[in-house]
Design a protein around this motif. Sequence first.
Motif, PDB file in Angstrom:
ATOM      1  N   MET A   8      58.851 -10.991  85.415  1.00 29.06           N
ATOM      2  CA  MET A   8      58.989  -9.741  84.800  1.00 29.06           C
ATOM      3  C   MET A   8      57.646  -9.700  84.058  1.00 29.06           C
ATOM      4  O   MET A   8      57.580  -8.518  83.353  1.00 29.06           O
ATOM      5  CB  MET A   8      60.145  -9.901  83.755  1.00 29.06           C
ATOM      6  N   ALA A  58      63.586  -5.170  85.971  1.00 30.45           N
ATOM      7  CA  ALA A  58      62.248  -4.655  86.002  1.00 30.45           C
ATOM      8  C   ALA A  58      62.262  -3.629  84.940  1.00 30.45           C
ATOM      9  O   ALA A  58      61.418  -3.513  84.036  1.00 30.45           O
ATOM     10  CB  ALA A  58      61.670  -4.326  87.244  1.00 30.45           C
ATOM     11  N   ASP A 112      55.710  -5.981  84.821  1.00 27.47           N
ATOM     12  CA  ASP A 112      56.526  -4.880  84.280  1.00 27.47           C
ATOM     13  C   ASP A 112      56.472  -4.723  82.942  1.00 27.47           C
ATOM     14  O   ASP A 112      56.347  -3.795  82.327  1.00 27.47           O
ATOM     15  CB  ASP A 112      58.211  -4.950  84.786  1.00 27.47           C
ATOM     16  N   TYR A 113      56.493  -6.029  82.141  1.00 22.28           N
ATOM     17  CA  TYR A 113      56.531  -5.892  80.357  1.00 22.28           C
ATOM     18  C   TYR A 113      55.306  -5.514  80.297  1.00 22.28           C
ATOM     19  O   TYR A 113      54.798  -4.722  79.311  1.00 22.28           O
ATOM     20  CB  TYR A 113      56.504  -7.301  80.182  1.00 22.28           C
ATOM     21  N   TYR A 173      60.214  -3.573  81.151  1.00 21.23           N
ATOM     22  CA  TYR A 173      59.245  -2.419  80.937  1.00 21.23           C
ATOM     23  C   TYR A 173      59.676  -1.762  79.359  1.00 21.23           C
ATOM     24  O   TYR A 173      58.775  -1.608  78.911  1.00 21.23           O
ATOM     25  CB  TYR A 173      59.460  -1.454  82.050  1.00 21.23           C
TER      26      TYR A 173
END
Length: 62
Positions: A30, A4, A33-34, A8
Amino acid sequence: MDDALRAYDVGRADGLAGLRDHVMATDPDMGADYRVGLADGQLELFQKNLLAAVRRALGDAA
């Protein structure tokens, strides 16, 4: 958790570079978070550009 944070960080770097990875953004694991990292990077880039514009308008090259 490491994945995660990595997602990010990649998103933030893309946001700062003015890029967007549509595959990563829609990843079910993911993607969220991205996208948060992407938004943070874009916001940081906007703030830097805004500050530079204000300094130019005020005649301060520093």
